[in-house]
Design an enzyme around this catalytic site. Sequence first.
Site, PDB file in Angstrom:
ATOM      1  N   ASN A   1       0.828  -1.207   0.000  1.00  0.00           N
ATOM      2  CA  ASN A   1       0.000   0.000   0.000  1.00  0.00           C
ATOM      3  C   ASN A   1       0.866   1.263   0.000  1.00  0.00           C
ATOM      4  O   ASN A   1       1.912   1.312   0.638  1.00  0.00           O
ATOM      5  CB  ASN A   1      -0.941   0.005   1.200  1.00  0.00           C
ATOM      6  CG  ASN A   1      -1.903  -1.162   1.135  1.00  0.00           C
ATOM      7  OD1 ASN A   1      -2.051  -1.778   0.080  1.00  0.00           O
ATOM      8  ND2 ASN A   1      -2.538  -1.483   2.241  1.00  0.00           N
TER       9      ASN A   1
ATOM     10  N   HIS B   1       5.842  -0.723  -2.674  1.00  0.00           N
ATOM     11  CA  HIS B   1       5.419   0.023  -3.861  1.00  0.00           C
ATOM     12  C   HIS B   1       5.511   1.536  -3.666  1.00  0.00           C
ATOM     13  O   HIS B   1       4.835   2.300  -4.354  1.00  0.00           O
ATOM     14  CB  HIS B   1       4.002  -0.391  -4.277  1.00  0.00           C
ATOM     15  CG  HIS B   1       3.934  -1.813  -4.769  1.00  0.00           C
ATOM     16  ND1 HIS B   1       2.751  -2.506  -4.928  1.00  0.00           N
ATOM     17  CD2 HIS B   1       4.919  -2.678  -5.143  1.00  0.00           C
ATOM     18  CE1 HIS B   1       3.017  -3.729  -5.379  1.00  0.00           C
ATOM     19  NE2 HIS B   1       4.319  -3.853  -5.505  1.00  0.00           N
TER      20      HIS B   1
ATOM     21  N   GLY C   1      -5.556  -8.959   2.697  1.00  0.00           N
ATOM     22  CA  GLY C   1      -6.141  -8.068   1.696  1.00  0.00           C
ATOM     23  C   GLY C   1      -5.334  -7.856   0.436  1.00  0.00           C
ATOM     24  O   GLY C   1      -5.267  -6.733  -0.056  1.00  0.00           O
ATOM     25  N   THR C   2      -4.761  -8.932  -0.088  1.00  0.00           N
ATOM     26  CA  THR C   2      -4.097  -8.789  -1.387  1.00  0.00           C
ATOM     27  C   THR C   2      -4.599  -9.863  -2.342  1.00  0.00           C
ATOM     28  O   THR C   2      -4.853 -10.999  -1.933  1.00  0.00           O
ATOM     29  CB  THR C   2      -2.553  -8.856  -1.266  1.00  0.00           C
ATOM     30  OG1 THR C   2      -1.989  -8.758  -2.585  1.00  0.00           O
ATOM     31  CG2 THR C   2      -2.066 -10.129  -0.593  1.00  0.00           C
ATOM     32  N   SER C   3      -4.729  -9.483  -3.619  1.00  0.00           N
ATOM     33  CA  SER C   3      -5.140 -10.458  -4.624  1.00  0.00           C
ATOM     34  C   SER C   3      -3.995 -11.419  -4.925  1.00  0.00           C
ATOM     35  O   SER C   3      -4.205 -12.442  -5.569  1.00  0.00           O
ATOM     36  CB  SER C   3      -5.585  -9.740  -5.902  1.00  0.00           C
ATOM     37  OG  SER C   3      -4.556  -8.876  -6.341  1.00  0.00           O
TER      38      SER C   3
ATOM     39  N   ALA D   1     -10.563  -7.535   7.087  1.00  0.00           N
ATOM     40  CA  ALA D   1      -9.425  -7.311   7.990  1.00  0.00           C
ATOM     41  C   ALA D   1      -9.835  -6.661   9.306  1.00  0.00           C
ATOM     42  O   ALA D   1      -9.395  -7.075  10.379  1.00  0.00           O
ATOM     43  CB  ALA D   1      -8.395  -6.431   7.275  1.00  0.00           C
TER      44      ALA D   1
HETATM   45  P1  OAD Z   1      -6.087  -5.764  -5.147  1.00  0.00           P
HETATM   46  O1  OAD Z   1      -7.102  -4.719  -5.403  1.00  0.00           O
HETATM   47  O2  OAD Z   1      -5.529  -6.507  -6.301  1.00  0.00           O
HETATM   48  O3  OAD Z   1      -6.691  -6.853  -4.158  1.00  0.00           O
HETATM   49  C1  OAD Z   1      -7.383  -6.461  -3.003  1.00  0.00           C
HETATM   50  C2  OAD Z   1      -7.739  -7.698  -2.218  1.00  0.00           C
HETATM   51  O4  OAD Z   1      -8.304  -7.272  -0.988  1.00  0.00           O
HETATM   52  C3  OAD Z   1      -8.764  -8.608  -2.877  1.00  0.00           C
HETATM   53  O5  OAD Z   1      -8.283  -9.954  -2.860  1.00  0.00           O
HETATM   54  C4  OAD Z   1     -10.013  -8.469  -2.010  1.00  0.00           C
HETATM   55  O6  OAD Z   1     -10.773  -9.674  -1.912  1.00  0.00           O
HETATM   56  C5  OAD Z   1      -9.406  -8.104  -0.670  1.00  0.00           C
HETATM   57  N1  OAD Z   1     -10.270  -7.320   0.232  1.00  0.00           N
HETATM   58  C6  OAD Z   1     -11.252  -6.446  -0.077  1.00  0.00           C
HETATM   59  N2  OAD Z   1     -11.787  -5.906   1.032  1.00  0.00           N
HETATM   60  C7  OAD Z   1     -11.102  -6.455   2.088  1.00  0.00           C
HETATM   61  C8  OAD Z   1     -11.179  -6.298   3.503  1.00  0.00           C
HETATM   62  N3  OAD Z   1     -12.044  -5.465   4.086  1.00  0.00           N
HETATM   63  N4  OAD Z   1     -10.326  -7.025   4.269  1.00  0.00           N
HETATM   64  C9  OAD Z   1      -9.426  -7.875   3.699  1.00  0.00           C
HETATM   65  N5  OAD Z   1      -9.323  -8.053   2.375  1.00  0.00           N
HETATM   66  C10 OAD Z   1     -10.144  -7.364   1.566  1.00  0.00           C
HETATM   67  O7  OAD Z   1      -4.925  -5.081  -4.269  1.00  0.00           O
HETATM   68  P2  OAD Z   1      -3.410  -5.526  -4.090  1.00  0.00           P
HETATM   69  O8  OAD Z   1      -3.297  -7.001  -4.014  1.00  0.00           O
HETATM   70  O9  OAD Z   1      -2.866  -4.724  -2.969  1.00  0.00           O
HETATM   71  O10 OAD Z   1       0.421  -1.839  -7.504  1.00  0.00           O
HETATM   72  O11 OAD Z   1      -2.780  -5.030  -5.434  1.00  0.00           O
HETATM   73  C11 OAD Z   1      -1.418  -5.217  -5.635  1.00  0.00           C
HETATM   74  C12 OAD Z   1      -0.857  -4.091  -6.458  1.00  0.00           C
HETATM   75  O12 OAD Z   1      -1.613  -3.965  -7.660  1.00  0.00           O
HETATM   76  C13 OAD Z   1      -0.995  -2.714  -5.819  1.00  0.00           C
HETATM   77  O13 OAD Z   1       0.013  -2.424  -4.886  1.00  0.00           O
HETATM   78  C14 OAD Z   1      -0.925  -1.810  -7.000  1.00  0.00           C
HETATM   79  C15 OAD Z   1      -1.870  -2.547  -7.904  1.00  0.00           C
HETATM   80  O14 OAD Z   1      -1.763  -2.304  -9.251  1.00  0.00           O
HETATM   81  C16 OAD Z   1       0.926  -0.769  -8.136  1.00  0.00           C
HETATM   82  O15 OAD Z   1       0.300   0.263  -8.294  1.00  0.00           O
HETATM   83  C17 OAD Z   1       2.338  -0.983  -8.581  1.00  0.00           C
END
Ligand code: OAD
Length: 256
Positions: free
Chosen positions: A112, A129, A202-204, A246
Amino acid sequence: MSTDTPDTQEFRAALSKARHALSGGGPLVVLSGAGMSAESGVPTFRDAQTGLWERYDPTELATPEAWLHDRDRVWAWYRWREHLASTAPPNAGHIAVARAERHRQVVVVTQNVDDLHERAGSTVVHHLHGSLFAHRCDTCGEPMDPGPPSAAPVDHLEPPRCPRGDGRARPGVVWFGEMLPSAAWEASVSAVTGASAVVVVGTSGLVHPAASLPALAAETGIPVIEVNPGPSGLGREVDVHLRAPAGRVLPDLLSD
Ligand code: OAD
């Protein structure tokens, strides 16, 4: 258990297994993604309907080519996100992670670009990042301070000139195609391989190299717990899935 975590036998069993994996008080790594800040009102990237990449094209906003093509649009977008992040409060999940430092060593490794972990009180946070708040010159690389962003979103905004030359202020985030900051990456790998457990929140799990850290922990025999109400790209590297938001599950999971 608080009353707002899912009240099913399966969830209670998973929570108990996860708490057992965390017992012993050794060093803990929390690897967070955008879902960690979702309950603070900061949009994720890939959630259906609400994710930023549902509304915006990352190739037009989050690459070095986008910056060369339409710098003013990219700058305006990141200043809007900076405003959003700066006005969002830490949620119960951030606070639970920070409070866990009272009884064990905790290292946060985050994808984040907000500062919600720090504002909740976490003291060791590696930003893989970059940060929305660390601007620098796009030419000489020196830090720049463009002042606070305005609250009103605009489509285009000219980034300030660097006082040292022809450069412009750019966001201090990592764009697609750019290298991760090496110090943050090396510190994260070292924290993960030295942890007694890793909690992935909370990461995809789709963006590498950050997405490879849970597998690195698993290969080293370190238990990996995932907190995510939805599906993710993580699979066999996860020992326990806690399918809840979370802010609801982390206070139960990380309490002493
Ligand atoms: P994503 O938007 O890809 O994934 C978010 C994840 O959070 C999903 O798996 C949701 O199911 C989950 N989620 C949603 N609400 C939640 C909650 N309340 N508690 C827990 N989990 C929840 O975000 P990131 O995996 O962080 O990079 O994305 C990775 C990178 O892709 C980012 O850092 C950014 C983006 O493009 C750059 O900008 C370089």
